[in-house]
Design an enzyme around this catalytic site. Structure first.
Site, PDB file in Angstrom:
ATOM      1  N   ARG A 150       3.505   0.444  -1.108  1.00 56.78           N
ATOM      2  CA  ARG A 150       3.587   0.532   0.349  1.00 56.78           C
ATOM      3  C   ARG A 150       4.804  -0.256   0.847  1.00 56.78           C
ATOM      4  O   ARG A 150       5.366  -1.081   0.130  1.00 56.78           O
ATOM      5  CB  ARG A 150       2.303  -0.019   0.978  1.00 56.78           C
ATOM      6  CG  ARG A 150       1.080   0.827   0.653  1.00 56.78           C
ATOM      7  CD  ARG A 150      -0.151   0.367   1.394  1.00 56.78           C
ATOM      8  NE  ARG A 150      -1.285   1.241   1.131  1.00 56.78           N
ATOM      9  CZ  ARG A 150      -2.436   1.200   1.783  1.00 56.78           C
ATOM     10  NH1 ARG A 150      -2.620   0.324   2.763  1.00 56.78           N
ATOM     11  NH2 ARG A 150      -3.418   2.037   1.474  1.00 56.78           N
ATOM     12  N   GLU A 170     -24.416   6.484  -7.864  1.00 54.35           N
ATOM     13  CA  GLU A 170     -24.524   7.482  -6.802  1.00 54.35           C
ATOM     14  C   GLU A 170     -23.348   7.273  -5.842  1.00 54.35           C
ATOM     15  O   GLU A 170     -22.841   6.159  -5.694  1.00 54.35           O
ATOM     16  CB  GLU A 170     -25.842   7.325  -6.050  1.00 54.35           C
ATOM     17  CG  GLU A 170     -27.079   7.521  -6.916  1.00 54.35           C
ATOM     18  CD  GLU A 170     -27.223   8.934  -7.441  1.00 54.35           C
ATOM     19  OE1 GLU A 170     -26.863   9.876  -6.699  1.00 54.35           O
ATOM     20  OE2 GLU A 170     -27.681   9.105  -8.587  1.00 54.35           O
ATOM     21  N   LEU A 174     -25.829 -13.924  -3.318  1.00 55.52           N
ATOM     22  CA  LEU A 174     -25.093 -12.668  -3.372  1.00 55.52           C
ATOM     23  C   LEU A 174     -23.799 -12.951  -4.111  1.00 55.52           C
ATOM     24  O   LEU A 174     -23.168 -13.983  -3.895  1.00 55.52           O
ATOM     25  CB  LEU A 174     -24.774 -12.159  -1.958  1.00 55.52           C
ATOM     26  CG  LEU A 174     -23.777 -10.980  -1.862  1.00 55.52           C
ATOM     27  CD1 LEU A 174     -24.419  -9.689  -2.369  1.00 55.52           C
ATOM     28  CD2 LEU A 174     -23.281 -10.806  -0.420  1.00 55.52           C
ATOM     29  N   ASP A 203     -11.531   2.412   3.053  1.00 56.40           N
ATOM     30  CA  ASP A 203     -10.403   3.306   3.273  1.00 56.40           C
ATOM     31  C   ASP A 203     -10.295   3.698   4.738  1.00 56.40           C
ATOM     32  O   ASP A 203     -11.312   3.897   5.406  1.00 56.40           O
ATOM     33  CB  ASP A 203     -10.594   4.564   2.405  1.00 56.40           C
ATOM     34  CG  ASP A 203      -9.348   5.406   2.319  1.00 56.40           C
ATOM     35  OD1 ASP A 203      -8.239   4.883   2.594  1.00 56.40           O
ATOM     36  OD2 ASP A 203      -9.460   6.595   1.993  1.00 56.40           O
ATOM     37  N   GLY A 204      -9.058   3.816   5.210  1.00 60.26           N
ATOM     38  CA  GLY A 204      -8.821   4.389   6.534  1.00 60.26           C
ATOM     39  C   GLY A 204      -8.333   3.417   7.593  1.00 60.26           C
ATOM     40  O   GLY A 204      -8.278   3.784   8.777  1.00 60.26           O
ATOM     41  N   HIS A 249      -5.660  -3.086   9.706  1.00 61.75           N
ATOM     42  CA  HIS A 249      -6.063  -3.983   8.621  1.00 61.75           C
ATOM     43  C   HIS A 249      -6.838  -5.188   9.167  1.00 61.75           C
ATOM     44  O   HIS A 249      -7.808  -5.647   8.542  1.00 61.75           O
ATOM     45  CB  HIS A 249      -4.839  -4.444   7.845  1.00 61.75           C
ATOM     46  CG  HIS A 249      -4.151  -3.339   7.083  1.00 61.75           C
ATOM     47  ND1 HIS A 249      -4.834  -2.473   6.258  1.00 61.75           N
ATOM     48  CD2 HIS A 249      -2.835  -2.960   7.047  1.00 61.75           C
ATOM     49  CE1 HIS A 249      -3.968  -1.609   5.724  1.00 61.75           C
ATOM     50  NE2 HIS A 249      -2.768  -1.880   6.197  1.00 61.75           N
ATOM     51  N   GLY A 271      -5.251   2.334   8.204  1.00 58.15           N
ATOM     52  CA  GLY A 271      -4.031   2.838   8.828  1.00 58.15           C
ATOM     53  C   GLY A 271      -4.285   4.028   9.727  1.00 58.15           C
ATOM     54  O   GLY A 271      -3.718   4.138  10.822  1.00 58.15           O
ATOM     55  N   ARG A 272      -5.143   4.945   9.275  1.00 56.95           N
ATOM     56  CA  ARG A 272      -5.453   6.130  10.088  1.00 56.95           C
ATOM     57  C   ARG A 272      -6.222   5.743  11.344  1.00 56.95           C
ATOM     58  O   ARG A 272      -6.061   6.355  12.407  1.00 56.95           O
ATOM     59  CB  ARG A 272      -6.227   7.136   9.245  1.00 56.95           C
ATOM     60  CG  ARG A 272      -5.327   7.995   8.364  1.00 56.95           C
ATOM     61  CD  ARG A 272      -6.097   8.716   7.301  1.00 56.95           C
ATOM     62  NE  ARG A 272      -6.477   7.803   6.218  1.00 56.95           N
ATOM     63  CZ  ARG A 272      -7.216   8.169   5.178  1.00 56.95           C
ATOM     64  NH1 ARG A 272      -7.680   9.406   5.091  1.00 56.95           N
ATOM     65  NH2 ARG A 272      -7.490   7.304   4.224  1.00 56.95           N
ATOM     66  N   SER A 319      -5.244  -2.363  -4.395  1.00 56.92           N
ATOM     67  CA  SER A 319      -5.109  -1.707  -5.690  1.00 56.92           C
ATOM     68  C   SER A 319      -3.718  -1.950  -6.253  1.00 56.92           C
ATOM     69  O   SER A 319      -2.776  -2.328  -5.529  1.00 56.92           O
ATOM     70  CB  SER A 319      -5.359  -0.201  -5.556  1.00 56.92           C
ATOM     71  OG  SER A 319      -4.250   0.426  -4.944  1.00 56.92           O
ATOM     72  N   VAL A 320      -3.567  -1.697  -7.549  1.00 60.18           N
ATOM     73  CA  VAL A 320      -2.240  -1.840  -8.158  1.00 60.18           C
ATOM     74  C   VAL A 320      -1.258  -0.838  -7.542  1.00 60.18           C
ATOM     75  O   VAL A 320      -0.047  -1.079  -7.519  1.00 60.18           O
ATOM     76  CB  VAL A 320      -2.314  -1.664  -9.692  1.00 60.18           C
ATOM     77  CG1 VAL A 320      -3.075  -2.810 -10.322  1.00 60.18           C
ATOM     78  CG2 VAL A 320      -2.932  -0.331 -10.081  1.00 60.18           C
TER      79      VAL A 320
END
Length: 266
Positions: free
Chosen positions: A82, A218, A142, A31-32, A48, A34-35, A76-77
């Site tokens: 946007r 957690e 992985l 997250d973040g 991005h 754009g900011r 996300s859906v």
């Protein structure tokens, strides 16, 4: 993307280098972007792009730390709401990531698994997702789980709908339904639940990400935006995880002491 090579011994014997206090499965809410860009007077697309670089670094760190599973929330859906220009840019970044990085992921013995609804996606994107899964299917160093066009509420509703059809067809009885059977109808069937979920940008919520699977995870919330996330930040989150006492509803015998990762301590 250059990935660290597995040693011959690791490949031949399936050896894991994960320390006892390192989680097997980490989920990341990236997250973040754009900011991050707005704070620097840059277009959102640049945020991005830098977010993709942070993802590359995170996959490399997950390999270094010996994680078994890394799940990233890439689209996300809700992200379809946007502006169309931004959605188009995000689809373009996905295409470039798969086309440019898939070979390196495969060489590093990374298995790619996509979760989320594919039916609404354009055929070329569906084909790329299928190619990534098919090429890396047998890799076992992985598993990189990419949540794309994913929403946990939609996933849970879809599982309930599928089970209801089975009951209506007489293939299941209502008393057959328990949490283990239900989990087998989720997108993540066969993937262990996350031990740790990391979210950047300072927000403290799941945002429709792995809500069933995160029942006993957690959480570590970091104030930095996603493009600034790096191996040191990852190590700090894992160090925090190593101090947590996970009781799963029970009672522990003694306080837990962290002994995480030695040289990676930030």
């Amino acid at each position: 993307m250059t990935m660290p090579e597995a040693t011959t011994q690791e490949r031949d014997k399936g050896m894991k280098t994960r320390a006892a206090d390192v989680p097997a499965h980490v989920g990341v809410i990236m997250d973040g972007n754009g900011r991050w860009a707005a704070a620097r007077g840059l277009p959102r697309l640049e945020g991005h792009r830098r977010g993709v670089e942070a993802l590359r670094a995170t996959v490399r760190a997950a390999l270094d730390f010996g994680l078994d599973y890394l799940t990233v929330y890439s689209f996300s859906v809700e992200n379809w709401s946007r502006p169309i220009e931004e959605v188009t840019d995000l689809m373009g970044l996905l295409k470039r990531f798969i086309r440019h990085d898939l070979r390196d992921l495969h060489k590093a013995h990374v298995r790619v698994k996509i979760i989320g609804a594919r039916e609404p996606l354009q055929p070329d994107i569906r084909a790329l997702l299928d190619e990534a899964e098919d090429l890396t299917r047998d890799n076992d160093r992985l598993t990189l789980v990419v949540a794309f066009n994913y929403g946990s509420r939609q996933e849970i509703a879809g599982a309930a709908r599928a089970i209801a059809h089975k009951v209506a067809e007489g293939l299941l009885q209502p008393e057959d339904i328990n949490e283990h059977l239900f989990a087998s109808y989720l997108d993540t069937a066969g993937i262990p639940d996350p031990d740790l979920i990391i979210r950047t940008s300072g927000e403290q919520r799941l945002s429709n990400f792995l809500m069933w699977q995160a029942a006993y995870a957690e959480f570590v919330f970091l104030p930095m935006h996603w493009p600034d996330f790096n191996q040191q930040a990852f190590a700090a989150a894992l160090t925090e995880f190593a101090t947590r006492e996970r009781r799963f509803g029970g009672v522990s015998a003694a306080p837990k002491k962290s002994k995480f990762l030695g040289g990676f301590r930030p």
